[in-house]
Design an enzyme around this catalytic site. Structure first.
Site, PDB file in Angstrom:
ATOM      1  CG  ASP A 134      10.237 -18.314  -5.776  1.00  0.00           C
ATOM      2  OD1 ASP A 134       9.824 -19.381  -6.253  1.00  0.00           O
ATOM      3  OD2 ASP A 134      10.551 -17.329  -6.474  1.00  0.00           O
TER       4      ASP A 134
ATOM      5  CB  SER B 237       2.700  -9.573  -9.175  1.00  0.00           C
ATOM      6  OG  SER B 237       1.598  -9.743  -8.312  1.00  0.00           O
ATOM      7  NE  ARG B 238       0.026  -9.470 -15.608  1.00  0.00           N
ATOM      8  CZ  ARG B 238       1.100  -8.733 -15.867  1.00  0.00           C
ATOM      9  NH1 ARG B 238       1.506  -7.816 -15.002  1.00  0.00           N
ATOM     10  NH2 ARG B 238       1.744  -8.875 -17.016  1.00  0.00           N
TER      11      ARG B 238
ATOM     12  CG  ASP C 272       1.641  -0.513 -11.639  1.00  0.00           C
ATOM     13  OD1 ASP C 272       1.259   0.658 -11.842  1.00  0.00           O
ATOM     14  OD2 ASP C 272       2.251  -1.188 -12.501  1.00  0.00           O
TER      15      ASP C 272
ATOM     16  CD  GLU D 109      -4.481  -4.310 -15.150  1.00  0.00           C
ATOM     17  OE1 GLU D 109      -4.086  -4.278 -13.972  1.00  0.00           O
ATOM     18  OE2 GLU D 109      -3.712  -4.214 -16.127  1.00  0.00           O
TER      19      GLU D 109
ATOM     20  CG  HIS E 100      -0.305  -2.649 -15.678  1.00  0.00           C
ATOM     21  ND1 HIS E 100      -1.029  -3.808 -15.738  1.00  0.00           N
ATOM     22  CD2 HIS E 100       0.993  -3.025 -15.808  1.00  0.00           C
ATOM     23  CE1 HIS E 100      -0.215  -4.843 -15.928  1.00  0.00           C
ATOM     24  NE2 HIS E 100       1.028  -4.376 -15.965  1.00  0.00           N
TER      25      HIS E 100
HETATM   26  P1  NAI Z   1      10.201 -14.257 -12.958  1.00  0.00           P
HETATM   27  O1  NAI Z   1       9.655 -15.372 -13.787  1.00  0.00           O
HETATM   28  O2  NAI Z   1      11.633 -13.870 -13.114  1.00  0.00           O
HETATM   29  O3  NAI Z   1       9.945 -14.582 -11.392  1.00  0.00           O
HETATM   30  C1  NAI Z   1       8.756 -15.034 -10.877  1.00  0.00           C
HETATM   31  C2  NAI Z   1       9.066 -15.800  -9.599  1.00  0.00           C
HETATM   32  O4  NAI Z   1       7.822 -16.115  -8.955  1.00  0.00           O
HETATM   33  C3  NAI Z   1       9.798 -17.138  -9.855  1.00  0.00           C
HETATM   34  O5  NAI Z   1      10.973 -17.214  -9.068  1.00  0.00           O
HETATM   35  C4  NAI Z   1       8.773 -18.190  -9.452  1.00  0.00           C
HETATM   36  O6  NAI Z   1       9.367 -19.362  -8.898  1.00  0.00           O
HETATM   37  C5  NAI Z   1       7.960 -17.420  -8.405  1.00  0.00           C
HETATM   38  N1  NAI Z   1       6.672 -18.029  -8.112  1.00  0.00           N
HETATM   39  C6  NAI Z   1       5.911 -18.858  -8.874  1.00  0.00           C
HETATM   40  N2  NAI Z   1       4.823 -19.255  -8.184  1.00  0.00           N
HETATM   41  C7  NAI Z   1       4.893 -18.650  -6.970  1.00  0.00           C
HETATM   42  C8  NAI Z   1       4.067 -18.678  -5.800  1.00  0.00           C
HETATM   43  N3  NAI Z   1       2.965 -19.433  -5.752  1.00  0.00           N
HETATM   44  N4  NAI Z   1       4.453 -17.955  -4.744  1.00  0.00           N
HETATM   45  C9  NAI Z   1       5.581 -17.218  -4.774  1.00  0.00           C
HETATM   46  N5  NAI Z   1       6.410 -17.170  -5.841  1.00  0.00           N
HETATM   47  C10 NAI Z   1       6.066 -17.870  -6.924  1.00  0.00           C
HETATM   48  O7  NAI Z   1       9.232 -13.033 -13.238  1.00  0.00           O
HETATM   49  P2  NAI Z   1       9.549 -11.473 -13.057  1.00  0.00           P
HETATM   50  O8  NAI Z   1      10.197 -10.936 -14.290  1.00  0.00           O
HETATM   51  O9  NAI Z   1      10.202 -11.252 -11.754  1.00  0.00           O
HETATM   52  O10 NAI Z   1       8.066 -10.880 -13.046  1.00  0.00           O
HETATM   53  C11 NAI Z   1       7.131 -11.246 -12.028  1.00  0.00           C
HETATM   54  C12 NAI Z   1       5.757 -10.750 -12.409  1.00  0.00           C
HETATM   55  O11 NAI Z   1       5.717  -9.337 -12.355  1.00  0.00           O
HETATM   56  C13 NAI Z   1       5.319 -11.062 -13.843  1.00  0.00           C
HETATM   57  O12 NAI Z   1       4.835 -12.388 -13.980  1.00  0.00           O
HETATM   58  C14 NAI Z   1       4.245 -10.042 -14.065  1.00  0.00           C
HETATM   59  O13 NAI Z   1       2.997 -10.575 -13.651  1.00  0.00           O
HETATM   60  C15 NAI Z   1       4.642  -8.886 -13.148  1.00  0.00           C
HETATM   61  N6  NAI Z   1       5.070  -7.702 -13.912  1.00  0.00           N
HETATM   62  C16 NAI Z   1       4.384  -6.535 -13.729  1.00  0.00           C
HETATM   63  C17 NAI Z   1       4.746  -5.405 -14.434  1.00  0.00           C
HETATM   64  C18 NAI Z   1       4.051  -4.097 -14.230  1.00  0.00           C
HETATM   65  O14 NAI Z   1       4.222  -3.173 -15.046  1.00  0.00           O
HETATM   66  N7  NAI Z   1       3.262  -3.930 -13.181  1.00  0.00           N
HETATM   67  C19 NAI Z   1       5.836  -5.440 -15.428  1.00  0.00           C
HETATM   68  C20 NAI Z   1       6.530  -6.697 -15.482  1.00  0.00           C
HETATM   69  C21 NAI Z   1       6.132  -7.798 -14.758  1.00  0.00           C
END
Ligand code: NAI
Length: 332
Positions: A174, A233-234, A258, A263, A295
């Protein structure tokens, strides 16, 4: 406030609507994903409530501003579908649901990992057809293996705790390690180093310009041949074609996702019996070492209630003129 919900599904009527109505708001729904034509439905609304595939670029945001829409409530954690700079320029505030249930997503990532590793989805299909053979169902123990996590935010941390519980060694990358992510048992290293050392890889970073195709052909040359890659993630965090090439060349053991980079026109729709019109997606879902879910990682009762609470909270802060934790842009 009058809120129009785009991409509305039955669960939005069941969970989101009662929460907003109880808080005194008026709510309308459209099942349609936001597009040029149905943008006009927002006329007369104070806010719109969007989901992950409702794309808001600069032109659409300006049209919303011209219609006096003042607030976008994104009922998701990810906000990569909204041009935040353009929202600021148009004078529209954006709030999302930052922490509704990281457990929901981390647990789904684990479900994908277990299914992919032990071929549960294939075994289920076979048993339905009366085939009880074990051939092709061989997996590996998670205990004692190394799990690499990309992104140690809320979801990555939950996933790390679960992997530690399985008896895995946990590595993480991270670039902006959150303070609470420095947990016992988690070793931080570079992306290449964790990629090279891990039997299991799980993506939990947001989609940003810097993470678009973060997992590309070059990085995939570093994978262990049996490694399993999980993506909740995405979709665009990975180069899907490069994943398929790596699987074909034996440079990756399996991929469970997912999310998918294109998509938008397929996920959340019933396309059964229809042409998907996306050759890459067809290649992906038909690959024997790939498992795709639509998703659904966020889709638990607790998470839906958490999202509804976050939307009500942001509307309350908006009305009071106070800063809420959900706002990703300052109030104009
Ligand atoms: P968060 O904001 O708490 O954590 C994201 C982390 O990724 C942060 O610690 C950040 O420093 C890190 N990060 C940023 N750039 C990076 C890189 N280049 N390499 C590695 N790490 C990096 O976000 P949270 O809540 O953990 O969610 C993460 C992602 O999960 C969301 O942005 C969303 O895209 C995805 N998500 C998917 C869902 C689904 O249903 N499939 C539902 C909710 C979130």
């Amino acid at each position: 406030m009058h809120v129009l919900v785009y991409s509305s599904r039955p669960h939005d009527r069941e969970v989101l609507e009662p929460a907003l109505v109880a808080a005194g708001h008026q709510i309308s729904h459209t099942e349609a994903t936001l597009d040029e034509l149905n943008l006009a439905l927002a006329q007369g609304c104070d806010a719109i409530c969007t989901f992950v595939n409702d794309e808001l670029d600069a032109a659409r945001l300006q049209r919303l501003a011209d219609m006096r829409v003042r607030l976008i409530l994104q009922r998701a954690a990810g906000i990569d579908n909204i041009d935040l700079d353009a929202a600021r320029r148009s004078g529209i505030a954006v709030a999302h649901a930052p922490a509704y249930s990281p457990h929901a997503v981390a647990e789904h990532a684990v479900a994908l990992l277990l299914s992919l590793n032990r071929h549960v989805h294939i075994a289920w299909q076979r048993v339905q057809q009366g085939n009880f053979l074990l051939d092709g169902l061989l997996g590996f123990d998670l205990h004692g293996k190394t799990a690499g996590i990309v992104g140690m935010g809320r979801i990555g941390q939950c996933f790390a705790r679960i992997m530690l519980g399985f008896g895995c060694r946990v590595l993480a990358f991270d670039p902006g390690i959150p303070e609470d992510a420095r947990m016992p048992g988690v070793e931080y290293d570079t992306l290449d180093a964790i990629w090279h050392a891990s039997d299991i890889l799980s993506l939990h970073c947001p989609l940003l310009p810097a993470t678009r195709h973060l997992v590309d052909a070059r990085l995939l040359t570093q994978s262990r041949p049996h490694a399993l890659l999980i993506n909740t993630s995405r979709g665009a965090v990975v180069d899907t074609r490069a994943i398929l090439d790596a699987l074909g060349a034996g440079r990756l053991g399996g991929y469970a996702a997912d999310v998918y980079e294109s998509e938008r026109n397929v996920f959340f729709h019933d396309c059964s019996g229809k042409e998907l019109g996306d050759a890459l997606l067809c290649d992906l879902i038909r690959h024997p070492n790939v498992l795709v879910t639509p998703h659904q990682a966020f889709f638990t009762r607790e998470a839906l209630q958490g999202i509804a609470r976050a939307m009500v909270d942001s509307l309350a802060h908006w009305a009071a003129g106070t800063p809420g934790t959900g706002f990703v842009t300052a109030r104009p």
